[in-house]
Structure formats: structure tokens, C-alpha cells
Design a protein around this motif. Structure first.
Motif, PDB file in Angstrom:
ATOM      1  N   GLY A 115     -46.457  24.442 -27.402  1.00 30.60           N
ATOM      2  CA  GLY A 115     -46.276  25.620 -28.240  1.00 30.60           C
ATOM      3  C   GLY A 115     -47.185  25.573 -29.458  1.00 30.60           C
ATOM      4  N   THR A 116     -46.990  26.574 -30.351  1.00 30.41           N
ATOM      5  CA  THR A 116     -47.799  26.597 -31.563  1.00 30.41           C
ATOM      6  C   THR A 116     -46.929  26.194 -32.742  1.00 30.41           C
ATOM      7  OG1 THR A 116     -47.402  28.964 -31.827  1.00 30.41           O
ATOM      8  CG2 THR A 116     -49.368  28.332 -30.597  1.00 30.41           C
ATOM      9  N   ALA A 117     -46.261  27.151 -33.390  1.00 27.98           N
ATOM     10  CA  ALA A 117     -45.416  26.774 -34.533  1.00 27.98           C
ATOM     11  C   ALA A 117     -44.315  25.807 -34.101  1.00 27.98           C
ATOM     12  CB  ALA A 117     -44.816  28.031 -35.170  1.00 27.98           C
ATOM     13  N   ILE A 118     -43.680  26.072 -32.985  1.00 24.47           N
ATOM     14  CA  ILE A 118     -42.620  25.174 -32.506  1.00 24.47           C
ATOM     15  C   ILE A 118     -43.212  23.835 -32.061  1.00 24.47           C
ATOM     16  CG2 ILE A 118     -40.950  24.808 -30.647  1.00 24.47           C
ATOM     17  CD1 ILE A 118     -40.071  27.659 -30.938  1.00 24.47           C
ATOM     18  N   GLY A 119     -44.442  23.851 -31.611  1.00 27.75           N
ATOM     19  CA  GLY A 119     -45.108  22.588 -31.260  1.00 27.75           C
ATOM     20  C   GLY A 119     -45.263  21.696 -32.482  1.00 27.75           C
ATOM     21  N   VAL A 120     -45.597  22.318 -33.641  1.00 31.77           N
ATOM     22  CA  VAL A 120     -45.716  21.552 -34.888  1.00 31.77           C
ATOM     23  C   VAL A 120     -44.350  20.977 -35.285  1.00 31.77           C
ATOM     24  CG1 VAL A 120     -46.164  21.769 -37.372  1.00 31.77           C
ATOM     25  CG2 VAL A 120     -47.708  22.861 -35.712  1.00 31.77           C
ATOM     26  N   ILE A 121     -43.326  21.821 -35.195  1.00 35.19           N
ATOM     27  CA  ILE A 121     -41.959  21.396 -35.551  1.00 35.19           C
ATOM     28  C   ILE A 121     -41.506  20.256 -34.640  1.00 35.19           C
ATOM     29  CG2 ILE A 121     -39.543  22.142 -35.506  1.00 35.19           C
ATOM     30  CD1 ILE A 121     -40.621  24.980 -36.323  1.00 35.19           C
ATOM     31  N   GLN A 122     -41.781  20.407 -33.367  1.00 31.89           N
ATOM     32  CA  GLN A 122     -41.370  19.399 -32.385  1.00 31.89           C
ATOM     33  C   GLN A 122     -42.082  18.070 -32.635  1.00 31.89           C
ATOM     34  OE1 GLN A 122     -41.624  20.965 -28.348  1.00 31.89           O
ATOM     35  NE2 GLN A 122     -41.984  18.882 -27.611  1.00 31.89           N
ATOM     36  N   ALA A 123     -43.380  18.151 -33.004  1.00 27.68           N
ATOM     37  CA  ALA A 123     -44.145  16.915 -33.269  1.00 27.68           C
ATOM     38  C   ALA A 123     -43.591  16.201 -34.496  1.00 27.68           C
ATOM     39  CB  ALA A 123     -45.618  17.259 -33.458  1.00 27.68           C
ATOM     40  N   ALA A 124     -43.283  16.953 -35.539  1.00 29.20           N
ATOM     41  CA  ALA A 124     -42.725  16.328 -36.751  1.00 29.20           C
ATOM     42  C   ALA A 124     -41.370  15.699 -36.434  1.00 29.20           C
ATOM     43  CB  ALA A 124     -42.595  17.373 -37.854  1.00 29.20           C
ATOM     44  N   HIS A 125     -40.583  16.375 -35.624  1.00 30.13           N
ATOM     45  CA  HIS A 125     -39.274  15.849 -35.203  1.00 30.13           C
ATOM     46  C   HIS A 125     -39.458  14.562 -34.390  1.00 30.13           C
ATOM     47  CE1 HIS A 125     -35.148  15.908 -33.560  1.00 30.13           C
ATOM     48  NE2 HIS A 125     -35.681  15.798 -32.349  1.00 30.13           N
ATOM     49  N   ALA A 126     -40.428  14.570 -33.499  1.00 32.44           N
ATOM     50  CA  ALA A 126     -40.691  13.398 -32.641  1.00 32.44           C
ATOM     51  C   ALA A 126     -41.208  12.212 -33.459  1.00 32.44           C
ATOM     52  CB  ALA A 126     -41.708  13.769 -31.558  1.00 32.44           C
ATOM     53  N   GLN A 127     -41.794  12.508 -34.608  1.00 29.82           N
ATOM     54  CA  GLN A 127     -42.277  11.427 -35.485  1.00 29.82           C
ATOM     55  C   GLN A 127     -41.128  10.820 -36.292  1.00 29.82           C
ATOM     56  OE1 GLN A 127     -45.305  13.445 -37.796  1.00 29.82           O
ATOM     57  NE2 GLN A 127     -46.785  13.487 -36.119  1.00 29.82           N
ATOM     58  N   GLY A 128     -39.911  11.341 -36.065  1.00 28.23           N
ATOM     59  CA  GLY A 128     -38.740  10.770 -36.735  1.00 28.23           C
ATOM     60  C   GLY A 128     -38.380  11.467 -38.032  1.00 28.23           C
ATOM     61  N   LYS A 129     -39.099  12.546 -38.352  1.00 32.14           N
ATOM     62  CA  LYS A 129     -38.761  13.275 -39.584  1.00 32.14           C
ATOM     63  C   LYS A 129     -37.487  14.089 -39.355  1.00 32.14           C
ATOM     64  CE  LYS A 129     -43.587  13.746 -41.069  1.00 32.14           C
ATOM     65  NZ  LYS A 129     -44.719  14.704 -41.254  1.00 32.14           N
ATOM     66  N   ASN A 130     -36.672  14.204 -40.398  1.00 32.63           N
ATOM     67  CA  ASN A 130     -35.451  14.996 -40.307  1.00 32.63           C
ATOM     68  C   ASN A 130     -35.813  16.457 -40.584  1.00 32.63           C
ATOM     69  OD1 ASN A 130     -32.822  15.917 -40.321  1.00 32.63           O
ATOM     70  ND2 ASN A 130     -32.517  15.412 -42.492  1.00 32.63           N
ATOM     71  N   ILE A 131     -35.987  17.210 -39.509  1.00 37.71           N
ATOM     72  CA  ILE A 131     -36.401  18.616 -39.634  1.00 37.71           C
ATOM     73  C   ILE A 131     -35.243  19.507 -39.197  1.00 37.71           C
ATOM     74  CG2 ILE A 131     -38.063  20.382 -38.896  1.00 37.71           C
ATOM     75  CD1 ILE A 131     -39.470  18.131 -40.325  1.00 37.71           C
ATOM     76  N   HIS A 132     -34.905  20.480 -40.031  1.00 40.80           N
ATOM     77  CA  HIS A 132     -33.914  21.491 -39.650  1.00 40.80           C
ATOM     78  C   HIS A 132     -34.626  22.841 -39.597  1.00 40.80           C
ATOM     79  CE1 HIS A 132     -31.159  24.795 -40.813  1.00 40.80           C
ATOM     80  NE2 HIS A 132     -30.429  24.257 -39.855  1.00 40.80           N
ATOM     81  N   VAL A 133     -34.283  23.665 -38.620  1.00 42.73           N
ATOM     82  CA  VAL A 133     -34.986  24.931 -38.411  1.00 42.73           C
ATOM     83  C   VAL A 133     -34.031  26.114 -38.554  1.00 42.73           C
ATOM     84  CG1 VAL A 133     -36.428  26.287 -36.828  1.00 42.73           C
ATOM     85  CG2 VAL A 133     -36.584  23.786 -36.840  1.00 42.73           C
TER      86      VAL A 133
END
Ligand SMILES: CSC[C@H]1O[C@H](OP(=O)(O)O)[C@H](O)[C@@H]1O
Length: 348
Positions: free
Chosen positions: A159-177
Motif C-alpha cells: 500500500g501507500t499511506a497504510i504501507g507506511v503505517i504498517q512498516a512503522a508498526h512492524a518496526q515495533g513502534k506503537n502506532i494508533h490509527v
């Protein structure tokens, strides 16, 4: 063409299958696409949707027809032109069809399947590059707001925007959407929630008219959206509601990023005024339809304004996250979009 597999499209043993996004999230049904008419109908009914995915789906159909060896060059040219006109705003469709037509005219019918496969694999790689460029922009404990759907249901990659969110999440960052439901067709409420759940990303569904309140309360750290066409000056078209998000983000000093592959940039379009905006049927606003059937809550013949997209001016954008890097307003004002595309040997 080899067998190809993505979340919402598959080419298996010479057959092209499309996940009917109109039925998601409650029903996962696959549709066999056998003709140009099939693909045009699927695109126009948003059974196939998302700027990059639309272009790839049309390319796979054209490659499939060419592989059948039962179409003349002229018939395939006409097919490409018909597919190219299926929806007017997302430029990826036009760019992909132009790539296929160039191969048809310079190399011949037998090279179309190979070009379709190249475009498929390119989109996967572009999504990965975008995600890697964008993920560092999202800090730990970030609350990100997004609009419409920009994940593996809108591309053949992450994906694009969700791809960025998913990558940050996969890096272990605590991301809420915060997920904008995205009236009238509810791509956020139906599709992004489905993707967030699939990737186990914490999220909260909101109505589009709640975004400004969250920004005012300081609950949004960044807004990330996709794009259907980015003009040469950085203005861009995206799902309707994006412009009001950008205005509210600007007012509340919330960073606002547009996320897209180079195939979404239209360097022949000088600014947002040149982007055609698709107007859609009144019924989409007068009610709602889906796997459950349909319900109409407006009086009969209620007049409706239903633009599928709106244009956000570059001066409201904090950054453009592309597969070639992250660009600021001064970068874009100096023409870097065009330069970046050409320097990477990518020509549109
Ligand atoms: C990967 S960006 C996809 C882009 O396309 C969507 O429009 P639609 O659902 O009508 O195809 C929306 O504008 C997304 O931002």
C-alpha cells in the motif's frame, strides 16, 4: 504470464480473479474477469479500486487477452483505450495503459503479458520503497489519521499511506490509527478497518466529521493520505474529504503527508486545476449499499452533489512521500517531482 498473487487480484493458471471489494469486509468473494467489459464494470463499480490497483488490474487483463492469442493488434489497442477511460481521475490507469500501448506498438502483442507482469512487480517494489522512506517520519506512540483506503486493497503491494503505517508498526513502534469512515462509499469504515485488523494495528473508526475535533484536542500527530493524481506543482487529487482534512490539519498545525508511487505523478498536469474529478451517482449519497443489500434514506429524487475526489493545494502539504524519497514544499516548488522521476530513469 506467470501466476501472480496479491491481496485483491490473482492471475492463476491463465485466469484473472478479482476480490469484490464492494462485498468487503463481511464477504470475501472472488470474481472471474474475462473481458474488457468485465474489467470496466468492476472498476466503475469499485469492485476493483485504488489508484495503483486500477492500473495494474487493467494491465493484467490486457496481458491476459494478448496471451490468449485471439486478438489483433488493433483490437488490443482499442481495448487499452477503453480501459484507459474507465475512471477519469486516477492517473495510474492512464500511465499503465500508455506503458502497455508503447510495448504493443514498439515490440508487439507477444510482449504485453511480460509488460503487465513487470508493472505488477514494479508496484510491489514501489510500495516497499514508499514504506521505507515514510516509516521514519512516524515516531513511537504516534496517533495517525488516515482517509479512505490505501493499503493492499488499493495496490498489489503493502500500500501507500497504510504501507507506511504498517512498516512503522512492524518496526515495533506503537502506532494508533484514526480511520475516517470516508463517506459515501465507506472505504475507510469497510476496507481500512479490515486491513488494520488483519495487521493487528490498533485503530479507532471515526466519522469524517470528527477529524477536526480530534486535531483540536491534540490527539492527531500526523495525517497520512494517498493520492489519485499528483500534479507537477504538488497539488493532488484524492478521495473527497481530503481537502477538508488538509485545511483542518493546517489550522491545527498537524503534519499532513501525501503518500504515492511515481506512477501517480502526472508531470503533464501543471497544477490541480487540470485534474479531472469524477462525479458519481446520486444513489451513493442518498443511501448506502453493500453485502446486505441497499437502503435509501433521502426523499425520492433528492438532488445530490457527489464528486468522488477533491484537490488539495500543495501549500497545505507538509511532505510528499514517494518511492524516490520524501519531499518538502520547497523541493516540490523547485520542480523536484519531475527531476526525481527523470533522475531515476522513470519517464511518464
Ligand atoms: C493507494 S491510493 C488509492 C486512492 O484511491 C482511492 O479512491 P477509490 O477508492 O475511489 O479508488 C482513494 O482516493 C485512495 O486514496
Amino acid at each position: 504470464m506467470h501466476n501472480l498473487q496479491a491481496t485483491s487480484i490473482r492471475y492463476l493458471d491463465g485466469q484473472l480473479w478479482v476480490l469484490d471489494q464492494h462485498q468487503l469486509p463481511h464477504q470475501e468473494s472472488w470474481l472471474l474477469c474475462q473481458s474488457v467489459d468485465d474489467m470496466v464494470n468492476m472498476i466503475q463499480h469499485l469492485q476493483v479500486r485504488g489508484a495503483p490497483l486500477i492500473g495494474i488490474a487493467a494491465s493484467l487483463l490486457l496481458g491476459h487477452l494478448a496471451a490468449s492469442q485471439s486478438y489483433t493488434l488493433e483490437q488490443l489497442r482499442e481495448a487499452a483505450e477503453t480501459l484507459r477511460a474507465a475512471r477519469p481521475t486516477a492517473v495510474n490507469l492512464m500511465n499503465n495503459m500508455d506503458s502497455m500501448l508503447a510495448v504493443l506498438h514498439t515490440q508487439g502483442i507477444e510482449y504485453l503479458p511480460q509488460e503487465a507482469e513487470r508493472l505488477f512487480n514494479e508496484d510491489v517494489a514501489l510500495c516497499n520503497a514508499i514504506a521505507q522512506h515514510g516509516a521514519p517520519l512516524l515516531g513511537n506512540n504516534s496517533n495517525v489519521l488516515t482517509h479512505c483506503n490505501t493499503g493492499s486493497l488499493a495496490t498489489v503491494g503493502v500500500g501507500t499511506a497504510i504501507g507506511v503505517i504498517q512498516a512503522a508498526h512492524a518496526q515495533g513502534k506503537n502506532i494508533h490509527v484514526y480511520v475516517d469512515e470516508t463517506r459515501p462509499l465507506l472505504q475507510g469504515g469497510r476496507l481500512t478497518t479490515w486491513e488494520m485488523k488483519k495487521h493487528d494495528i490498533p485503530h479507532t473508526l471515526i466519522c469524517d466529521n470528527m477529524a477536526a475535533l480530534l486535531m483540536r484536542e491534540g490527539k492527531v500527530d500526523a495525517v497520512l493520505v494517498g493520492a489519485d493524481r499528483i500534479a507537477a506543482n504538488g497539488d493532488f487529487a484524492n478521495k473527497v474529504g481530503t481537502y477538508s482534512l488538509a485545511v483542518n490539519a493546517h489550522y491545527h498545525h498537524v503534519p499532513f503527508y501525501v503518500v504515492a508511487p511515481y506512477t501517480t505523478v502526472d508531470t503533464e498536469c501543471p497544477d490541480g486545476n487540470g485534474i479531472p474529478i469524477e462525479e458519481r451517482a446520486a444513489a451513493e449519497v442518498q443511501g448506502v449499499s453493500g453485502h446486505f443489500g441497499s437502503v435509501n434514506w433521502s426523499p425520492e429524487e433528492t438532488p445530490v452533489f457527489n464528486p468522488a475526489f477533491d484537490v488539495t493545494p500543495a501549500n497545505l502539504v507538509t511532505g510528499w512521500i514517494l518511492d524516490t524519497g520524501v519531499y518538502t514544499q520547497s523541493d516540490v516548488a523547485s520542480g523536484v517531482l519531475k527531476a526525481a522521476l527523470q533522475s531515476d530513469g522513470k519517464t511518464l
